[in-house]
Design a protein around this motif. Structure first.
Motif: not given
Length: 68
Positions: A13-18, A23-27, A30-36
């Motif tokens: 969240x803090x690294x992107x300017x949604x 945009x936030x939802x898509x971000x 993507x992050x949750x997929x990467x995290x898991x």
């Protein structure tokens, strides 16, 4: 849980300017997929959460001073 939310905030969240909720939802998706699926976790013996889930158990740990 607190560590997971801190990671989410600081690595996503803090690294992107949604600019929009879409945009936030898509971000976040993507992050949750990467995290898991791809991010290795020290607390899981450097496995991903998906690997641990598929194995059906958490890594063995030796617990010091355990009272039975």
């Amino acid at each position: 849980m607190e560590r997971t939310f801190r990671t989410l905030k600081y690595e996503c969240i803090f690294l992107h300017d949604y600019a929009t909720m879409t945009e936030l939802s898509d971000g976040l998706k993507g992050f949750v997929g990467f995290f898991n699926q791809k991010r290795l976790h020290q607390g899981l013996d450097y496995q991903t959460p998906d690997e641990v889930y598929e194995a059906g158990c958490f890594p063995d740990r030796e617990i010091d001073n355990q009272v039975a």
